[in-house]
Design an enzyme around this catalytic site. Structure first.
Site, PDB file in Angstrom:
ATOM      1  N   VAL A 154      12.782  38.150  -4.556  1.00 32.31           N
ATOM      2  CA  VAL A 154      12.117  38.609  -3.167  1.00 32.31           C
ATOM      3  C   VAL A 154      10.573  38.291  -3.311  1.00 32.31           C
ATOM      4  CG1 VAL A 154      11.376  40.631  -2.016  1.00 32.31           C
ATOM      5  CG2 VAL A 154      13.723  40.411  -2.850  1.00 32.31           C
ATOM      6  N   TYR A 155       9.794  38.596  -4.163  1.00 32.88           N
ATOM      7  CA  TYR A 155       8.508  38.400  -4.276  1.00 32.88           C
ATOM      8  C   TYR A 155       8.066  36.947  -4.062  1.00 32.88           C
ATOM      9  CZ  TYR A 155       3.521  39.010  -5.940  1.00 32.88           C
ATOM     10  OH  TYR A 155       2.242  38.947  -6.221  1.00 32.88           O
ATOM     11  N   ALA A 156       8.730  36.257  -4.883  1.00 30.05           N
ATOM     12  CA  ALA A 156       8.615  34.695  -5.018  1.00 30.05           C
ATOM     13  C   ALA A 156       8.835  34.080  -3.754  1.00 30.05           C
ATOM     14  CB  ALA A 156       9.206  34.336  -6.281  1.00 30.05           C
TER      15      ALA A 156
END
Length: 246
Positions: A154-156
């Site tokens: 999600v973050y990447a």
């Protein structure tokens, strides 16, 4: 204190961590700074006090970066207080707990997407319209993107979008002498990074870079200072400020 009194900076996420250190660094170099914050008014006030007690100029302004109208008001405040905007450091962002893609909750995906991608669009859109010629726009990615660590899908993914936006905006601003770059920190000793991690995990991550330590907010602020000032021939780039882990 620098003699630079003509160039003005907005720093989103400027109340804590890397954003706060960047705001203080730019203020020490003579930039009047608008310290943007999402909700922690007390910390934003502390950041402003630190700057002004050191002889700098700063105001705090609350704005949700994912709200385009609030971001426009942030830029209005900078123009009304200081006469214009020359540097935008978009350090505001959120990070999710590591979760495999197979187990990702879509409400979480939407929340991180809203702040990290929609927020970057909203801030960069106003910056593209209102930063004065000769200015600089500095976004924030993450070295997690290059490392492709399991659990950080999600973050990447959101930061991959930030890097794409950065290069495209650099090309869209052709002819205006405005640089657009991104900084991708590695593990850095901020509350955002340290919260929820045990000492063993922190020690393991600190040992990864050849310099054998976690990054410090001051390390990242060095890169912000470089891109905000002398780095006029660096454009459309993502600089991985991570001590050499990737």
């Amino acid at each position: 204190m620098s003699t630079n009194t003509g160039r003005v900076a907005i720093v989103t996420g400027g109340s804590r961590g890397i954003g706060r250190e960047a705001a203080q660094r730019l203020a020490s170099e003579g930039f009047p700074v608008v310290v943007n914050y999402a909700g922690n008014e007390a910390e934003a006030a502390k950041a402003v006090t630190t700057i002004t007690e050191a002889g700098g100029r700063a105001i705090a302004f609350r704005a949700d970066v994912s709200d385009p109208e609030a971001v426009a008001a942030l830029f209005d405040a900078a123009e009304e207080e200081y006469g214009g905007v020359d540097v935008v450091v978009h350090a505001a962002g959120v990070m999710s707990d590591p979760t495999p893609i197979a187990d990702t909750d879509f409400d979480l995906l939407d929340r991180v997407h809203r702040v990290n991608i929609r927020g970057t669009f909203a801030v960069d859109q106003q910056a593209a319209r209102r930063v004065r010629d000769g200015g600089a726009i500095i976004n924030f990615s993450t070295s997690v993107l290059g490392l492709s660590l399991p659990g950080y899908g999600v973050y990447a993914a959101t930061k991959g979008a930030v890097e794409a936006i950065t290069l495209i905006l650099a090309r869209e601003l052709r002819g205006r002498d405005i640089t657009v770059n991104a900084i991708a920190p590695g593990p850095t000793a901020t509350d955002l990074f340290l919260t929820g991690k045990d000492e063993e995990t922190i020690a393991r991550m600190a040992a990864q870079p050849p310099l054998a330590r976690l990054g410090r907010p001051t390390d990242i602020a060095e890169a912000v200072s470089f891109l905000a000032g002398p780095a006029r021939w660096v454009n459309g780039q993502t600089i991985r400020v991570n001590g050499g882990i990737a």
